[in-house]
Design a protein around this motif. Sequence first.
Motif, PDB file in Angstrom:
ATOM      1  N   THR A  37       0.767  -0.993   0.073  1.00 33.63           N
ATOM      2  CA  THR A  37       0.048   0.065   0.014  1.00 33.63           C
ATOM      3  C   THR A  37       0.901   1.409   0.178  1.00 33.63           C
ATOM      4  N   ASP A  38       1.833   1.391   0.839  1.00 33.52           N
ATOM      5  CA  ASP A  38       2.808   2.322   0.767  1.00 33.52           C
ATOM      6  C   ASP A  38       3.322   2.464  -0.534  1.00 33.52           C
ATOM      7  N   GLY A  49       1.411   6.719  -6.851  1.00 34.60           N
ATOM      8  CA  GLY A  49       0.410   7.479  -7.253  1.00 34.60           C
ATOM      9  C   GLY A  49       0.647   8.812  -6.996  1.00 34.60           C
ATOM     10  N   GLY A  50       1.322   9.229  -5.900  1.00 33.45           N
ATOM     11  CA  GLY A  50       1.606  10.636  -5.624  1.00 33.45           C
ATOM     12  C   GLY A  50       2.763  11.117  -6.575  1.00 33.45           C
ATOM     13  N   VAL A  87       0.748   4.301  -2.864  1.00 36.02           N
ATOM     14  CA  VAL A  87       0.488   5.399  -2.677  1.00 36.02           C
ATOM     15  C   VAL A  87       1.648   6.475  -2.987  1.00 36.02           C
ATOM     16  N   TRP A  88       2.796   6.138  -2.858  1.00 38.13           N
ATOM     17  CA  TRP A  88       4.067   6.837  -3.387  1.00 38.13           C
ATOM     18  C   TRP A  88       4.074   6.860  -4.772  1.00 38.13           C
TER      19      TRP A  88
END
Length: 133
Positions: free
Chosen positions: A30-31, A37-38, A34-35
């Motif tokens: 997940t991390d 996607g960011g 998220v990274w």
Amino acid sequence: MKVTRYLSGAAGAALLGEGASLLLDVRDLTDVLVWMGGAVVLHDALIAPLVLLAGLVLVRGGVRGPVRGALVVAGALTVVALPVQLRPGRPANSSVLPLDYPRNLLIAWATVATVTVFVLAVRGVARRPRPRS
């Protein structure tokens, strides 16, 4: 041209496979998502529009491409160096971040600017009409 295209595609596929194999070792995916996607949002919402706007506003004519390229490279260098620049405090282990990162980022920006000026100078000399003899 076809050979270069196939070699580039093969190298890209190999790197994609390497990246996928590294993701198998990640405990919390997940991390990572998220990274990633960011990074996409940061690029599409901020970096790309700013580079395009600066290219339109700052320059005219045949220098637009090299200036935009320089801005893309400088932006990528900044994004890579930003986490180190914004990290609060000193690390517990002095060997973790042993270099002078602000100075090195400035050197990298100066190198990008120097190469861009050199490319523009070479283009200017190449485009200058030669006197007829």
